[in-house]
Scaffold this active site. Structure first.
Site, PDB file in Angstrom:
ATOM      1  N   ASP A  13       0.828  -1.215   0.000  1.00  0.00           N
ATOM      2  CA  ASP A  13       0.000   0.000   0.000  1.00  0.00           C
ATOM      3  C   ASP A  13       0.859   1.260   0.000  1.00  0.00           C
ATOM      4  OD1 ASP A  13      -2.295   1.530   0.148  1.00  0.00           O
ATOM      5  OD2 ASP A  13      -3.117   0.494   1.890  1.00  0.00           O
ATOM      6  N   ASP A  39     -10.730   2.083  -3.050  1.00  0.00           N
ATOM      7  CA  ASP A  39     -11.267   1.846  -1.711  1.00  0.00           C
ATOM      8  C   ASP A  39     -12.792   1.862  -1.727  1.00  0.00           C
ATOM      9  OD1 ASP A  39      -8.952   1.441  -0.366  1.00  0.00           O
ATOM     10  OD2 ASP A  39      -8.807   3.458   0.482  1.00  0.00           O
TER      11      ASP A  39
HETATM   12  C1  GLA Z   1      -5.658   2.058   2.330  1.00  0.00           C
HETATM   13  C2  GLA Z   1      -6.085   0.893   1.475  1.00  0.00           C
HETATM   14  C3  GLA Z   1      -7.145   0.091   2.193  1.00  0.00           C
HETATM   15  C4  GLA Z   1      -6.618  -0.375   3.514  1.00  0.00           C
HETATM   16  C5  GLA Z   1      -6.122   0.800   4.331  1.00  0.00           C
HETATM   17  C6  GLA Z   1      -5.403   0.349   5.569  1.00  0.00           C
HETATM   18  O1  GLA Z   1      -6.645   2.999   2.440  1.00  0.00           O
HETATM   19  O2  GLA Z   1      -6.533   1.332   0.236  1.00  0.00           O
HETATM   20  O3  GLA Z   1      -7.579  -0.987   1.404  1.00  0.00           O
HETATM   21  O4  GLA Z   1      -5.589  -1.309   3.285  1.00  0.00           O
HETATM   22  O5  GLA Z   1      -5.216   1.599   3.587  1.00  0.00           O
HETATM   23  O6  GLA Z   1      -4.927   1.413   6.313  1.00  0.00           O
END
Ligand code: GLA
Length: 733
Positions: free
Chosen positions: A479, A549
């Site tokens: 990420d 997301d």
């Molecule tokens: C980001 C990712 C999510 C999740 C969060 C965790 O927003 O896109 O899918 O993994 O971080 O903090």
């Protein structure tokens, strides 16, 4: 497929069954662009296409021919400082303060296959598909700079790959101020531009607008490719659409700051530039040092956007995604993020894993919150060891239980980041990308690590490797949750600071390389607050990426459709989440959510211990269905038949390469009362083959010709109120 150089006319012709790319050595010995588009079977002397015209005010190459000005000819390598007064691909500053170069053709080399790029992801042309490359070397008349223009063409693909490298053979340093990979000059401007634009939770929406005089751009100065613009742009004829019209697409294999720019000049010609964004970039070329630009994949389609997408899908599937995962079925995963966020304990996770196993899931992914002292976004990035409050005995017990269940285990990392509240920052404050005596801007309480430094990459490699080995991981979610600001590398000399943006990207690529050398089967899913780094550079290492997301199935239709303009279904991380949806609060049926996620890598983002019996039954059926059709979805040809951007209905189709099988996804975002029968015209089938189409309560036979000309009648397929989607499979009968 052929690359031909004709000595008499001094012209190059790269061609295959789909396209021609023609250029010539101009009277000033620089390379001039003549044509890019549909294949030209026979070509004479292209001198007649050369734009020689006298114009007041334009500097000319020589007083002997006042009609030859760099300000108007189409070029392959436009450089700032001489006679081209438009925006250019390259710009240099010499130690004298001069910007002037005069690159002249020296030699060229045509060879089979394609070379890899140093330190950067690139298209791989292996023996299975013929490729030829052309490297043209030019030398600057006034300095020891040597420029190599790099081109590759592949058999049967309407595509050219372009990049260049620049080498300083002199002893004086030269500043490279701008190094855009591609300059493509087109003779007219009768196009619409298409860009993939967005923001967090609405990534890669398709934006189309007519070109206008002046400059239009897609770009990122965020240190990563961004939610806002994807490193892609296309020009399409105004009457063009999904399945008709000429399109030129450009996609940059790079994950940092980029610029995709279209300039329409005052004579209505068009210049496209694409590459690393010149802002914040200044590369010092010392003696014998060279700089390599990333590659741009330029696609030409004579049949609209869908054909362009199919070319990108084939090329990325066959020549960019690592061989280990190329078109291979992906493990169906369950991720605990929306189930627990950071608030979990070991027994809760085991309960989710146990129930998921019952459903047919293959891989359990533990998201953010498992490391350091991480219980909120305020701390611990960089401290890649198990959180003692959640795992007092380490991760081994959890990993063991997951593997005993017959599941694979995956973990979330955010390798490029550091929290101030972390052991790593306390030990290495100088690893933080910022000026030590200046204010800095936090983002989600976190900062970038300076991956331009080898020791930082080595540290991360060591720590992440230990966890991968200790917890026996098959998968990591990689990420990135903030954009870069105050980019300054502590301890570097002032004249090295302009290299830092790019060097951090190279450091990030190197970290991927090291990990994949050590763990070649590791499946990496890229992520950046959803889809802020969904680009071909990442795809080289991470065969799938979390598209957004936003897990709301209705919104996902647009996000997935936009993403599919460039990226194959096998690259899109698509999950079914709980309702009401956590981002939009919308209720949609489990069927609808599953049907949308089917056109991607597929997984679940929910607490499987909370499912009712009937939901469990439905999910079991979803998973076994997805497993049965994934090979076809990843290997077949994808058609966008109806767009979520233009109506209530979205229709997607995948047809197998031998045209004997297919899958149709039909989605309506609103249920409508008392509708008539409408037809969906399919594509890519064999006319006189009989196909049997099947879905719940439906079985019907059609000839391919019927489906493609009369269409598939849609009425009875949707009758119940929340039955807004269906997936139809088709096989030859
Ligand atoms: C980001 C990712 C999510 C999740 C969060 C965790 O927003 O896109 O899918 O993994 O971080 O903090």
């Amino acid at each position: 497929m052929a690359i031909i150089y004709e000595e008499a006319t001094r012209q190059f012709h790269l061609s295959n069954n789909e396209i021609s790319y023609i250029m010539r050595i101009m009277p000033n010995e620089q390379l001039g662009q003549i044509y890019f588009g549909k294949r030209v079977s026979d070509i004479g002397n292209t001198e007649k296409y050369f734009e020689t015209i006298y114009r007041d005010m334009s500097p000319v190459v020589s007083q002997d021919d006042i009609s030859f000005s760099l300000d108007q000819v189409k070029q392959e390598c436009s450089v700032f400082g001489k006679g081209d007064l438009r925006q250019t691909a390259m710009a240099f500053t010499f130690s004298s303060g001069s910007h002037v170069t005069d690159f002249r053709y020296v030699s060229h080399e045509i060879f089979e296959g394609k070379k890899a790029l140093p330190e950067m992801p690139a298209i791989v042309a292996d023996r299975r598909k013929a490729a030829q490359s052309l490297w043209i070397t030019l030398k600057d008349k006034h300095s020891q700079l040597e420029l190599t223009l790099q081109y590759t063409i592949m058999a049967d693909e309407g595509m050219i790959i372009r990049s260049f490298s620049i080498l300083n053979n002199g002893s004086d340093n030269v500043e490279l101020d701008s190094a855009l990979s591609v300059n493509l000059d087109l003779p007219d401007s009768n196009y619409d531009a298409i860009m993939l634009t967005g923001a967090w939770c609405r990534e890669r929406h398709v934006e189309r607008f007519p070109l206008h005089r002046g400059i239009q751009q897609a770009y990122s100065l965020r240190g990563h490719s961004s939610h806002q613009y994807n490193p892609f742009l296309a020009l399409i004829r105004p009457d063009g659409g999904e399945h008709q019209g000429e399109v030129i697409g450009m996609s940059l294999i790079y994950s940092g700051n980029f610029l995709g720019q279209v300039e329409v000049d005052n004579y209505d010609t068009t210049r496209i530039l694409m590459g690393i964004h010149p802002t914040g970039f200044a590369w010092t070329l010392k003696e014998k040092e060279s700089f390599q630009t990333p590659e741009v994949v330029i696609v030409y389609s004579d049949q609209g956007l869908n054909k362009m997408s199919q070319t990108y899908h084939r090329v990325f599937n066959n020549h960019l995604i690592r061989e280990t995962w190329r078109k291979r079925e992906r493990p169906i995963l369950i991720n605990n993020w929306e189930a627990t966020y950071m608030d979990f304990n070991e027994s809760q996770l085991i309960a989710i894993a146990e129930s998921a196993k019952e459903l047919g899931v293959d891989l359990f992914v533990l998201d953010d919150g498992w490391f350091g002292k991480r219980n909120s976004p305020q701390s611990s990035l960089g401290d890649w060891w198990p959180n003692p409050s959640k795992f007092p005995d380490g991760l081994e017990r959890l990993s063991k239980r997951i593997h005993e269940l017959g599941l694979q285990f995956g973990l979330w990392f955010e390798p490029e980041m550091v929290s101030i509240e972390s052991d790593l920052y306390r030990r290495h404050p100088d690893w933080l990308l910022s000026h030590p005596s200046m204010t800095r801007s936090p983002g989600r309480y976190q900062y970038y690590l300076d991956l331009s430094k080898k020791e930082v990459v080595d540290y991360l490699y060591k720590k992440i490797s230990l966890i991968i080995e200790g917890a026996n991981l098959s998968y990591i979610k990689w990420d990135l949750n903030r954009s870069m600001s105050e980019v300054y590398s502590q301890g570097r000399l002032p004249d090295e600071q302009g290299m830092v943006y790019h060097k951090t990207v190279l450091g990030m690529y190197r970290l991927h390389d090291l990990l994949l050398q050590k763990f070649p089967d590791l499946l990496i899913e890229s992520c950046a607050s959803g889809g802020a780094r969904f680009d071909p550079g990442m795809l080289y290492y991470a065969p799938q990426g979390w598209v957004s997301d936003n897990t709301d199935a209705v919104d996902r239709l647009k996000i997935q459709a936009g993403t599919s303009l460039v990226y194959p279904l096998s690259s899109m991380g698509t999950h079914v989440s709980a309702v009401p949806n956590h981002q939009t609060n919308r209720l949609s049926s489990l069927k609808f959510r599953g049907d949308v996620a089917t056109f991607g890598t597929f997984g679940y983002e929910l607490d499987s211990t909370l499912l009712t019996n009937s939901e469990q039954k439905e999910i079991k059926a979803q998973i076994s269905f997805v497993k049965s059709i994934q090979p076809l979805l990843f290997d077949g040809t994808f058609y966008r038949l109806e767009s979520p951007f233009s109506g209530n209905r979205t229709v997607w189709l995948v047809v197998s390469e031998d045209q004997t099988e297919g899958v149709i996804g039909i989605y309506r975002t609103l249920n409508q009362v008392n509708q008539g029968i409408s037809m969906i015209k399919l594509k890519g089938l064999k006319e006189s083959t009989c196909y049997e189409l099947t879905c719940e309560n439906y079985r019907e036979r059609f000839y391919g010709s019927e489906l493609m000309t009369i269409g598939l009648p849609v009425s009875g397929l949707f009758q119940e109120s929340d039955f807004l989607s269906t997936i139809i499979t088709m096989v030859e009968c």
